[in-house]
Design a protein around this motif. Structure first.
Motif, PDB file in Angstrom:
ATOM      1  N   MET A  77       0.823  -1.196   0.000  1.00  0.00           N
ATOM      2  CA  MET A  77       0.000   0.000   0.000  1.00  0.00           C
ATOM      3  C   MET A  77       0.866   1.258   0.000  1.00  0.00           C
ATOM      4  SD  MET A  77      -3.058   1.038   0.018  1.00  0.00           S
ATOM      5  CE  MET A  77      -4.167   2.261   0.559  1.00  0.00           C
ATOM      6  N   ILE A  78       1.857   1.289   0.881  1.00  0.00           N
ATOM      7  CA  ILE A  78       2.759   2.443   0.938  1.00  0.00           C
ATOM      8  C   ILE A  78       3.527   2.576  -0.375  1.00  0.00           C
ATOM      9  CG2 ILE A  78       4.749   3.431   2.135  1.00  0.00           C
ATOM     10  CD1 ILE A  78       2.293   3.530   3.842  1.00  0.00           C
ATOM     11  N   GLY A  79       3.939   1.452  -0.942  1.00  0.00           N
ATOM     12  CA  GLY A  79       4.670   1.482  -2.213  1.00  0.00           C
ATOM     13  C   GLY A  79       3.847   2.102  -3.320  1.00  0.00           C
ATOM     14  N   MET A  80       2.557   1.791  -3.352  1.00  0.00           N
ATOM     15  CA  MET A  80       1.689   2.357  -4.377  1.00  0.00           C
ATOM     16  C   MET A  80       1.541   3.868  -4.183  1.00  0.00           C
ATOM     17  SD  MET A  80      -2.261   1.508  -5.334  1.00  0.00           S
ATOM     18  CE  MET A  80      -2.935   2.431  -3.957  1.00  0.00           C
ATOM     19  N   ILE A  81       1.428   4.318  -2.944  1.00  0.00           N
ATOM     20  CA  ILE A  81       1.298   5.755  -2.666  1.00  0.00           C
ATOM     21  C   ILE A  81       2.558   6.489  -3.087  1.00  0.00           C
ATOM     22  CG2 ILE A  81       1.076   7.449  -0.823  1.00  0.00           C
ATOM     23  CD1 ILE A  81      -0.769   5.433   0.603  1.00  0.00           C
ATOM     24  N   VAL A  82       3.723   5.924  -2.765  1.00  0.00           N
ATOM     25  CA  VAL A  82       4.998   6.550  -3.144  1.00  0.00           C
ATOM     26  C   VAL A  82       5.131   6.605  -4.662  1.00  0.00           C
ATOM     27  CG1 VAL A  82       7.512   6.251  -3.070  1.00  0.00           C
ATOM     28  CG2 VAL A  82       6.149   5.959  -0.989  1.00  0.00           C
ATOM     29  N   ARG A  83       4.764   5.507  -5.332  1.00  0.00           N
ATOM     30  CA  ARG A  83       4.857   5.461  -6.789  1.00  0.00           C
ATOM     31  C   ARG A  83       3.923   6.506  -7.417  1.00  0.00           C
ATOM     32  NH1 ARG A  83       2.919   0.094  -9.275  1.00  0.00           N
ATOM     33  NH2 ARG A  83       2.105   0.347  -7.213  1.00  0.00           N
ATOM     34  N   ARG A  84       2.707   6.631  -6.914  1.00  0.00           N
ATOM     35  CA  ARG A  84       1.765   7.618  -7.423  1.00  0.00           C
ATOM     36  C   ARG A  84       2.261   9.038  -7.169  1.00  0.00           C
ATOM     37  NH1 ARG A  84      -2.418   6.094 -10.831  1.00  0.00           N
ATOM     38  NH2 ARG A  84      -2.923   3.965 -10.290  1.00  0.00           N
ATOM     39  N   PHE A  85       2.900   9.247  -6.026  1.00  0.00           N
ATOM     40  CA  PHE A  85       3.443  10.565  -5.724  1.00  0.00           C
ATOM     41  C   PHE A  85       4.510  10.968  -6.741  1.00  0.00           C
ATOM     42  CE2 PHE A  85       6.561  13.253  -3.487  1.00  0.00           C
ATOM     43  CZ  PHE A  85       5.744  14.344  -3.212  1.00  0.00           C
ATOM     44  N   PHE A  86       5.415  10.044  -7.076  1.00  0.00           N
ATOM     45  CA  PHE A  86       6.448  10.352  -8.067  1.00  0.00           C
ATOM     46  C   PHE A  86       5.843  10.539  -9.455  1.00  0.00           C
ATOM     47  CE2 PHE A  86       9.451   8.490  -4.914  1.00  0.00           C
ATOM     48  CZ  PHE A  86      10.225   9.620  -4.769  1.00  0.00           C
TER      49      PHE A  86
END
Length: 73
Positions: free
Chosen positions: A1-10
């Motif tokens: 979940m955190i990985g998806m948020i970080v990826r979307r942020f970038f």
């Protein structure tokens, strides 16, 4: 979940830079000269050149874009 948020942020950061580049490019290539509009119809050529120098319109495209992004941030 955190990985998806970080990826979307970038992805959002790249998207914002892309949109800002398109907006700046379209304004850069738009017809007309901002210095002539500021100076008015009675401005001499030396007045227009002085306005361009003061506004940084004589700088290269990427320098102007970097200044634009710096002002937005």
């Amino acid at each position: 979940m955190i990985g998806m948020i970080v990826r979307r942020f970038f992805q959002l950061i790249f998207l914002l830079f892309g949109i800002s580049f398109l907006v700046f490019s379209s304004m850069y290539m738009a017809p007309g000269d901002p210095a002539s509009m500021i100076g008015g119809p009675t401005a001499s050529e030396s007045d227009i050149e002085a306005i361009k120098e003061n506004l940084g319109l004589n700088d290269p495209f990427l320098t102007q874009y970097a200044r634009y992004v710096g002002g937005v941030v």
